[in-house]
Design an enzyme around this catalytic site. Structure first.
Site, mmCIF file in Angstrom:
data_model
loop_
_atom_site.group_PDB
_atom_site.id
_atom_site.type_symbol
_atom_site.label_atom_id
_atom_site.label_comp_id
_atom_site.label_asym_id
_atom_site.label_seq_id
_atom_site.Cartn_x
_atom_site.Cartn_y
_atom_site.Cartn_z
ATOM 1 N N ASP A 118 1.018 -1.173 0.344
ATOM 2 C CA ASP A 118 -0.357 0.168 -0.031
ATOM 3 C C ASP A 118 0.900 1.178 -0.201
ATOM 4 O O ASP A 118 1.258 1.621 1.054
ATOM 5 C CB ASP A 118 -0.998 0.024 1.232
ATOM 6 C CG ASP A 118 -2.033 1.217 1.479
ATOM 7 O OD1 ASP A 118 -1.310 2.208 0.605
ATOM 8 O OD2 ASP A 118 -2.612 0.885 1.848
ATOM 9 N N ARG B 26 -13.842 -4.785 -6.296
ATOM 10 C CA ARG B 26 -14.689 -3.840 -6.886
ATOM 11 C C ARG B 26 -14.799 -4.551 -8.151
ATOM 12 O O ARG B 26 -13.245 -4.684 -7.979
ATOM 13 C CB ARG B 26 -14.817 -2.297 -7.331
ATOM 14 C CG ARG B 26 -15.018 -1.540 -6.622
ATOM 15 C CD ARG B 26 -16.660 -1.556 -6.348
ATOM 16 N NE ARG B 26 -17.084 -0.539 -5.195
ATOM 17 C CZ ARG B 26 -17.963 -1.144 -4.132
ATOM 18 N NH1 ARG B 26 -17.913 -2.076 -3.487
ATOM 19 N NH2 ARG B 26 -18.391 -0.520 -3.163
ATOM 20 N N GLU C 12 -20.657 -13.310 -18.058
ATOM 21 C CA GLU C 12 -19.894 -14.004 -18.591
ATOM 22 C C GLU C 12 -18.730 -14.642 -17.672
ATOM 23 O O GLU C 12 -18.176 -15.629 -18.237
ATOM 24 C CB GLU C 12 -18.390 -13.014 -19.524
ATOM 25 C CG GLU C 12 -17.866 -12.322 -18.266
ATOM 26 C CD GLU C 12 -17.714 -10.565 -19.068
ATOM 27 O OE1 GLU C 12 -18.019 -9.666 -17.771
ATOM 28 O OE2 GLU C 12 -16.893 -10.525 -20.023
ATOM 29 N N HIS D 74 -22.076 -10.147 -4.022
ATOM 30 C CA HIS D 74 -22.038 -9.560 -3.134
ATOM 31 C C HIS D 74 -22.428 -9.914 -2.061
ATOM 32 O O HIS D 74 -23.407 -8.149 -1.067
ATOM 33 C CB HIS D 74 -22.619 -8.230 -4.280
ATOM 34 C CG HIS D 74 -22.272 -6.991 -3.359
ATOM 35 N ND1 HIS D 74 -22.599 -5.232 -3.616
ATOM 36 C CD2 HIS D 74 -20.995 -6.575 -2.806
ATOM 37 C CE1 HIS D 74 -21.749 -4.878 -3.169
ATOM 38 N NE2 HIS D 74 -20.993 -4.675 -2.732
ATOM 39 N N ALA E 299 -20.894 -7.099 2.662
ATOM 40 C CA ALA E 299 -21.205 -6.227 4.325
ATOM 41 C C ALA E 299 -22.199 -6.818 4.886
ATOM 42 O O ALA E 299 -22.882 -6.564 5.495
ATOM 43 C CB ALA E 299 -21.117 -5.083 3.631
HETATM 44 N N1 LIG Z 1 -17.925 -6.469 -0.439
HETATM 45 C C1 LIG Z 1 -18.373 -5.815 -0.185
HETATM 46 O O1 LIG Z 1 -19.612 -5.820 0.193
HETATM 47 C C2 LIG Z 1 -17.426 -4.493 0.011
HETATM 48 C C3 LIG Z 1 -17.800 -4.276 1.534
HETATM 49 C C4 LIG Z 1 -16.994 -3.109 1.470
HETATM 50 C C5 LIG Z 1 -15.666 -2.389 0.810
HETATM 51 N N2 LIG Z 1 -15.690 -2.896 -0.674
HETATM 52 C C6 LIG Z 1 -14.548 -2.464 -1.014
HETATM 53 O O2 LIG Z 1 -13.250 -2.369 -0.438
HETATM 54 C C7 LIG Z 1 -12.173 -2.029 -1.197
HETATM 55 C C8 LIG Z 1 -11.423 -1.334 0.205
HETATM 56 O O3 LIG Z 1 -12.549 -1.108 1.199
HETATM 57 P P1 LIG Z 1 -12.420 -0.580 2.821
HETATM 58 O O4 LIG Z 1 -12.758 0.311 3.189
HETATM 59 O O5 LIG Z 1 -10.306 -1.611 3.405
HETATM 60 O O6 LIG Z 1 -11.135 0.799 1.867
HETATM 61 P P2 LIG Z 1 -9.995 2.176 2.493
HETATM 62 O O7 LIG Z 1 -10.210 3.121 2.382
HETATM 63 O O8 LIG Z 1 -9.998 1.730 4.088
HETATM 64 O O9 LIG Z 1 -9.030 1.389 2.383
HETATM 65 C C9 LIG Z 1 -7.773 1.034 1.189
HETATM 66 C C10 LIG Z 1 -6.555 1.353 0.855
HETATM 67 O O10 LIG Z 1 -6.688 1.356 -0.421
HETATM 68 C C11 LIG Z 1 -5.272 1.863 -0.143
HETATM 69 N N3 LIG Z 1 -4.891 1.946 -1.745
HETATM 70 C C12 LIG Z 1 -5.432 2.618 -2.716
HETATM 71 N N4 LIG Z 1 -4.662 2.810 -4.331
HETATM 72 C C13 LIG Z 1 -3.929 2.071 -4.163
HETATM 73 C C14 LIG Z 1 -3.227 1.624 -4.263
HETATM 74 N N5 LIG Z 1 -3.004 1.892 -6.074
HETATM 75 N N6 LIG Z 1 -2.544 -0.048 -4.236
HETATM 76 C C15 LIG Z 1 -2.554 -0.166 -3.290
HETATM 77 N N7 LIG Z 1 -2.753 0.468 -2.645
HETATM 78 C C16 LIG Z 1 -3.541 1.183 -3.051
HETATM 79 C C17 LIG Z 1 -5.207 3.155 0.476
HETATM 80 O O11 LIG Z 1 -4.158 3.637 0.641
HETATM 81 C C18 LIG Z 1 -5.717 2.340 1.258
HETATM 82 O O12 LIG Z 1 -5.349 2.075 2.738
HETATM 83 C C19 LIG Z 1 -12.903 -0.676 -1.525
HETATM 84 O O13 LIG Z 1 -13.607 -1.049 -3.015
HETATM 85 C C20 LIG Z 1 -14.242 -0.602 -0.729
HETATM 86 O O14 LIG Z 1 -15.658 -0.232 -2.639
HETATM 87 C C21 LIG Z 1 -16.508 -3.623 -0.312
#
Ligand SMILES: NC(=O)c1ccc[n+]([C@@H]2O[C@H](COP(=O)([O-])OP(=O)(O)OC[C@H]3O[C@@H](n4cnc5c(N)ncnc54)[C@H](O)[C@@H]3O)[C@@H](O)[C@H]2O)c1
Length: 403
Positions: free
Chosen positions: A182, A246, A275, A287, A290
């Site tokens: 990260d 995502r 697909e 999905h 959460a």
């Molecule tokens: N499946 C689900 O139902 C669900 C639920 C909640 C969140 N999410 C997804 O999970 C993902 C992460 O959520 P989170 O709450 O941990 O977010 P967060 O913002 O706490 O953490 C994201 C991390 O990614 C890092 N980051 C950004 N760009 C980067 C890169 N190019 N390379 C490496 N690291 C990078 C950031 O520094 C940050 O630490 C998001 O995409 C969110 O949409 C999915």
């Protein structure tokens, strides 16, 4: 994680805040509002704040009374952010409130990507009606569903935010060797990260060495399609990939090809697309990341805390349109000023306060793109004329007095 009891004791005689609930919000959040100071309802004429989950607010008239909107969840595309900023309405979300729920599903993802649990369960169902033969068939057929253990394998965690950190830390308890990557690691995340996690210097290091890779980054122009045929080429043959972030982080056709070529042994995704369905080696989950009652409770509680702290103290935490400002109360009155991020603003504000012969105890100013927030703690009575004068400064959007 959240306090059961309201943190903010309302003083007798203070105004009753009106909170409108646009969706059904978990009692884990609504019960936090003290009944003596707050009135909550589904249809409120002049709300001070709105709590919302997925209801679209784009067509909604935003009442002049509205100071805050809290989205119990992460995404805010149902809220007109620009309109809110222009009107001095703080929009909050609840980042990380569902992190544990997602983490647990990712761990399940790791397990089902290694052990052939899902096809095994499907196969057992086909034995229905075979009576005493079932036990024999199970013993005979189980060898088709052998899969490796996680212990001793390398896991690469890309993105060490709320979810990534928890996944990385917990995976070490499976005996996995965990590499995290990260480049924008926050201080909070760094504090939470187990010292057993190896900090990878590049994505290349993760790709070239890991048996399992899990992606926990936001979808941005930089991350869109980051898992594609080129990046897969650099990965270990037979890698297993988890995507609970995502769908668009992964180029679908490249992944399907890589699965068919056995470059990728298994792809587990929380974002099914047509697909990908029916392809051996791709496990699609609807999905569910959460989707837990606890996650809903956490989001509601966090949203309620954010709204209360803003309405009562002018503190902003987890806003998506205004800067974070959390300051311990000083003096006996606080003035919260939302304004445009333009020069001489602080001078004009402090001059206006000095004109009233009021001494400033503490001043904090933070900006975020075109907007800024100034919090001034003072001793003494702040007259309504002074609030009017502050509001009249060009570029000031909203002035709130907290007593
Ligand atoms: N499946 C689900 O139902 C669900 C639920 C909640 C969140 N999410 C997804 O999970 C993902 C992460 O959520 P989170 O709450 O941990 O977010 P967060 O913002 O706490 O953490 C994201 C991390 O990614 C890092 N980051 C950004 N760009 C980067 C890169 N190019 N390379 C490496 N690291 C990078 C950031 O520094 C940050 O630490 C998001 O995409 C969110 O949409 C999915």
């Amino acid at each position: 994680m959240f306090q059961k009891k309201p943190k903010y004791e309302k003083k007798a005689g203070l105004k009753l805040y009106q909170i409108e609930l646009l969706n059904k919000i978990s009692p884990a959040g609504t019960d936090l509002f003290p009944k003596t100071g707050y009135c909550l309802g589904e249809e409120i004429a002049n709300p001070d704040a709105i709590l919302v989950r997925s209801a679209s607010m784009h067509e909604m008239e935003l009442p002049a009374s509205l100071k805050a909107i809290a989205r119990a969840g992460a995404g805010v595309n149902n809220i007109p952010l620009d309109k809110c900023s222009e009107a001095g309405i703080v929009v909050f979300n609840t980042p990380g409130a569902n992190a544990n729920a997602v983490k647990e599903l990712v761990l399940a993802g790791l397990l089902i990507s290694a052990r052939k649990i899902v096809p095994g369960i499907e196969w057992v169902k086909t034995l229905k009606g075979q009576g005493a033969e079932v036990t024999k068939q199970v013993e005979k057929g189980k060898s088709k569903f052998v899969g490796p253990e996680l212990k001793g394998k390398k896991l690469g965690v890309i993105g060490l935010g709320a979810i990534g950190v928890q996944v990385a830390n917990t995976a070490t308890h499976f005996g996995m060797e965990v590499l995290g990557y990260d480049p924008y690691l926050s201080v909070d995340a760094a504090w939470s990260l187990s010292r057993n996690i190896h900090k990878a210097k590049s994505l290349k290091e993760i790709y070239e060495t890991c048996d399992f890779i899990t992606v926990h980054v936001p979808l941005t122009p930089e991350t869109k399609g980051m898992i594609n045929s080129q990046s897969i080429q650099t990965m270990k043959h037979g890698v297993r990939i988890m995507n609970f972030s995502r769908g668009e982080l992964v180029v679908a056709e490249d992944m399907i090809q890589a699965i068919q070529d056995k470059e990728v042994r298994c792809y587990v995704t929380d974002f099914p697309t047509d697909e990908m369905l029916g392809i051996d080696g791709i496990i699609s989950i609807p999905h569910l990341g959460a989707s837990t009652p606890e996650s809903e409770d956490n989001c509601a509680a966090m949203a309620a805390e954010e709204v209360m702290d803003y309405l009562e103290n002018g503190n902003i935490k987890n806003s998506v349109n205004l800067p974070a400002v959390q300051v311990e109360r000083g003096g006996d009155t606080r003035i919260g000023i939302i304004h445009r991020n333009i020069p001489t603003m602080i001078n004009q504000i402090t001059q206006c306060i000095a004109d009233e012969n009021i001494n400033i105890e503490n001043l904090t100013n933070k900006s975020r793109k075109d907007f800024a927030y100034t919090v001034v703690d003072v001793y003494g009575d702040v007259s309504s004329q002074m609030a009017t004068k502050l509001t009249a400064i060009e570029g000031v959007i909203r002035v709130t007095i907290y007593r």
